[in-house]
Design a protein around this motif. Structure first.
Motif, PDB file in Angstrom:
ATOM      1  N   PRO A 106      33.312  42.731  80.205  1.00  0.00           N
ATOM      2  CA  PRO A 106      32.393  41.729  81.137  1.00  0.00           C
ATOM      3  C   PRO A 106      31.122  42.179  81.124  1.00  0.00           C
ATOM      4  O   PRO A 106      30.741  43.508  81.021  1.00  0.00           O
ATOM      5  N   GLY A 107      30.294  41.157  80.725  1.00  0.00           N
ATOM      6  CA  GLY A 107      28.588  41.582  80.753  1.00  0.00           C
ATOM      7  C   GLY A 107      28.113  41.686  79.376  1.00  0.00           C
ATOM      8  O   GLY A 107      26.824  41.916  79.589  1.00  0.00           O
ATOM      9  N   SER A 108      29.013  41.664  78.396  1.00  0.00           N
ATOM     10  CA  SER A 108      28.317  41.706  77.024  1.00  0.00           C
ATOM     11  C   SER A 108      27.652  40.461  76.787  1.00  0.00           C
ATOM     12  O   SER A 108      27.855  39.246  77.252  1.00  0.00           O
ATOM     13  N   GLU A 109      26.209  40.839  76.107  1.00  0.00           N
ATOM     14  CA  GLU A 109      25.689  39.521  75.621  1.00  0.00           C
ATOM     15  C   GLU A 109      25.913  39.055  74.373  1.00  0.00           C
ATOM     16  O   GLU A 109      26.085  39.890  73.362  1.00  0.00           O
ATOM     17  N   ILE A 110      26.164  37.684  74.230  1.00  0.00           N
ATOM     18  CA  ILE A 110      26.759  37.104  72.667  1.00  0.00           C
ATOM     19  C   ILE A 110      25.643  36.166  72.378  1.00  0.00           C
ATOM     20  O   ILE A 110      25.334  35.054  73.382  1.00  0.00           O
ATOM     21  N   VAL A 111      24.828  36.391  71.459  1.00  0.00           N
ATOM     22  CA  VAL A 111      23.907  35.306  70.964  1.00  0.00           C
ATOM     23  C   VAL A 111      24.118  34.972  69.595  1.00  0.00           C
ATOM     24  O   VAL A 111      24.445  35.663  68.913  1.00  0.00           O
ATOM     25  N   SER A 112      23.975  33.670  69.488  1.00  0.00           N
ATOM     26  CA  SER A 112      24.011  33.221  67.945  1.00  0.00           C
ATOM     27  C   SER A 112      22.788  33.574  67.402  1.00  0.00           C
ATOM     28  O   SER A 112      21.656  33.338  67.576  1.00  0.00           O
ATOM     29  N   GLY A 113      23.054  34.210  66.363  1.00  0.00           N
ATOM     30  CA  GLY A 113      21.993  35.126  65.542  1.00  0.00           C
ATOM     31  C   GLY A 113      21.300  34.824  64.544  1.00  0.00           C
ATOM     32  O   GLY A 113      20.412  35.633  63.937  1.00  0.00           O
ATOM     33  N   PRO A 114      21.477  33.592  63.845  1.00  0.00           N
ATOM     34  CA  PRO A 114      20.696  33.331  62.798  1.00  0.00           C
ATOM     35  C   PRO A 114      19.365  33.324  62.822  1.00  0.00           C
ATOM     36  O   PRO A 114      18.458  33.946  61.970  1.00  0.00           O
ATOM     37  N   GLN A 115      18.738  32.666  63.796  1.00  0.00           N
ATOM     38  CA  GLN A 115      17.314  32.790  63.914  1.00  0.00           C
ATOM     39  C   GLN A 115      16.735  34.166  64.046  1.00  0.00           C
ATOM     40  O   GLN A 115      16.062  34.724  63.781  1.00  0.00           O
ATOM     41  N   LYS A 116      17.285  34.893  65.064  1.00  0.00           N
ATOM     42  CA  LYS A 116      16.837  36.087  65.261  1.00  0.00           C
ATOM     43  C   LYS A 116      16.853  37.131  64.097  1.00  0.00           C
ATOM     44  O   LYS A 116      15.923  38.120  63.721  1.00  0.00           O
ATOM     45  N   GLU A 117      17.894  36.900  63.140  1.00  0.00           N
ATOM     46  CA  GLU A 117      18.200  37.757  62.003  1.00  0.00           C
ATOM     47  C   GLU A 117      17.090  37.462  61.085  1.00  0.00           C
ATOM     48  O   GLU A 117      16.588  38.309  60.551  1.00  0.00           O
TER      49      GLU A 117
END
Length: 469
Positions: A106-117
């Protein structure tokens, strides 16, 4: 940014895993809470652990693409495992996850990462170099370098054609053909010169960004016809290298022969360098002097932070009869102790028309150039002038009692004469300068350096107004 959703939900923004509330439906054990409250929460059910989203290229066909799979660890609702199902990476709590499975809570941040990577990879591959274009100009022609060459030991840079022509004329005037030519910028004896491929790349990058700095084909052809530096060239008379095996020398011989600092061999002013003492190399003559922070005589120019030996050796009573590598005292002295009888060539950005107008204004005032400069130095000391345009280091610490080198002094004079001109009433200007309109780009205009008609037609001793309301 691609965001996850269940098959019946709209895509959320970057989300955090959360344990279910007591009011949650029995079939739902967790949910993704978007960071943006404008998007709905995404519920994760026991039989629907795969989170999907509408992402390109399948989005055009209205198809959902599996993004990740989130499964509970046994019967514990406070921990789970996330596995990346997409072909791109996702980011979980700042960690890039590609194909492996990692734990979430609980509280973990999940981000779709292609753009950031992709942004990270792009930042690694693209390094920006910021350079003042004024520092990328040849001091002979006052234009951007063309086929730049660097001279040693002073490391000043020039156009290949400009320096080659300077070298040819210096050689024709000198009786001793083996004697080194002087650097056109600082007058240091040039020991070698070579093409600088790194600065050549910067030269090309500047031309791509500022096409107005590009010279005409005729100018380039003329410069290339002068250019004679094809590889590194050693100037001056060189001793023949012996093929015999070198013999070892004592420490005294090494000290006397290899260190050009006079105080490493003799005592001057009650001081002599101890073995291993720290030294400074003069930016003007290339000679050495001891680094002494406990004396009142400055050894570095406050305007450029470079070392100059003239003032120090004068205070020690050392002159050229003791050592050849010693600067003249005039190369580094206090502002108030300097005399000026003519305008520097680089005044007003090297614009000859503005320089001529300033000379006429001084003549009409009935004052000498020295009197005008002294008057504006007093205003500078009294903080009556905005110093933001003064292109020197340590601007707030500079006063009339500051020691600076010749190059920084010329910049200082240019700064004072700029304020002299902009503070002058229009009726005191020469007739041919009264009705001129001010250039949009003011003193930063680059066109004035290669378009004589533009330099003459418009006033360039003014602030830039392009883009200002």
């Amino acid at each position: 940014m691609d965001a996850g959703e269940c098959s019946t939900s709209r895509p959320p923004h970057p989300s955090a895993a959360s344990a279910p509330s007591p009011s949650s439906a029995p079939a739902v054990w967790a949910k993704l809470v978007p960071a943006d409250p404008a998007f709905p929460e995404v519920e994760v059910a026991e039989d629907d652990a795969v989170v999907c989203s509408l992402v390109a290229p399948a989005a055009a066909a209205g198809e959902e693409v599996a993004w990740c799979e989130i499964r509970r660890n046994g019967g514990d609702a406070s921990s789970a495992t996330i596995r990346n199902l997409s072909s791109d990476a996702i980011i979980v709590d700042g960690k890039i996850v590609k194909q492996e499975a990692v734990d979430v809570k609980p509280g973990s941040e999940i981000v779709s990462g292609p753009q950031k990577e992709a942004a990270r990879d792009q930042d690694k591959n693209n390094v920006k170099i910021v350079i003042d274009i004024e520092n990328a100009k040849c001091s002979i022609c006052l234009n951007l370098w063309h086929d730049v060459v660097t001279v040693a030991p002073c490391l000043h840079n020039f156009c290949n054609g400009c320096f080659s022509e300077w070298l040819r004329r210096s050689s024709s005037k000198s009786r001793d053909k083996s004697q080194s030519a002087a650097c056109p910028q600082c007058r240091t004896a040039v020991q070698s010169v070579g093409r600088n491929h790194f600065l050549h790349n910067i030269e090309e990058a500047i031309l791509q960004a500022f096409s107005s700095l590009q010279r005409s084909d005729e100018e380039i052809a003329l410069l290339e016809s002068y250019a004679s530096v094809k590889s590194n060239i050693v100037l001056g008379k060189q001793k023949n290298q012996s093929r015999k095996r070198p013999f070892s020398r004592s420490s005294d011989e090494i000290s006397n022969a290899d260190l050009p600092c006079p105080q490493c061999r003799n005592e001057f002013g009650g001081f002599r360098c101890i073995p291993g003492a720290a030294h400074l190399q003069c930016n003007g003559c290339g000679g050495m002097m001891p680094a002494r922070s406990n004396i009142n005589i400055p050894q570095k120019c406050l305007g450029c932070d470079k070392a100059f030996c003239g003032a120090y050796w004068c205070s020690q009573g050392v002159n050229s009869s003791h050592c050849n590598l010693i600067c003249n005292q005039e190369t580094f002295k206090m502002i108030s102790q300097r005399d000026i009888s003519r305008l520097p060539d680089a005044v007003h950005g090297g614009n000859p028309y503005e320089k001529d107008i300033t000379e006429k204004c001084i003549q009409q005032s009935g004052k000498t150039l020295q009197a005008v400069i002294s008057e504006w130095i007093s205003k500078f000391d009294n903080l009556e002038i905005d110093r933001t345009r003064l292109q020197l280091n340590n601007v707030d610490a500079i006063t009339s009692r500051t020691y600076i080198c010749n190059h920084c002094y010329n910049k200082f004079i240019d700064f004072l004469l700029y304020w002299y001109r902009v503070s002058m009433p229009r009726n005191l200007l020469p007739p041919d300068a009264v009705n001129r309109e001010s250039c949009w780009y003011g003193f930063t205009c680059r066109t004035q350096h290669h378009r004589p008609d533009h330099a003459k037609k418009l006033n360039h001793v003014c602030r830039p107004t392009r883009g200002n309301p």
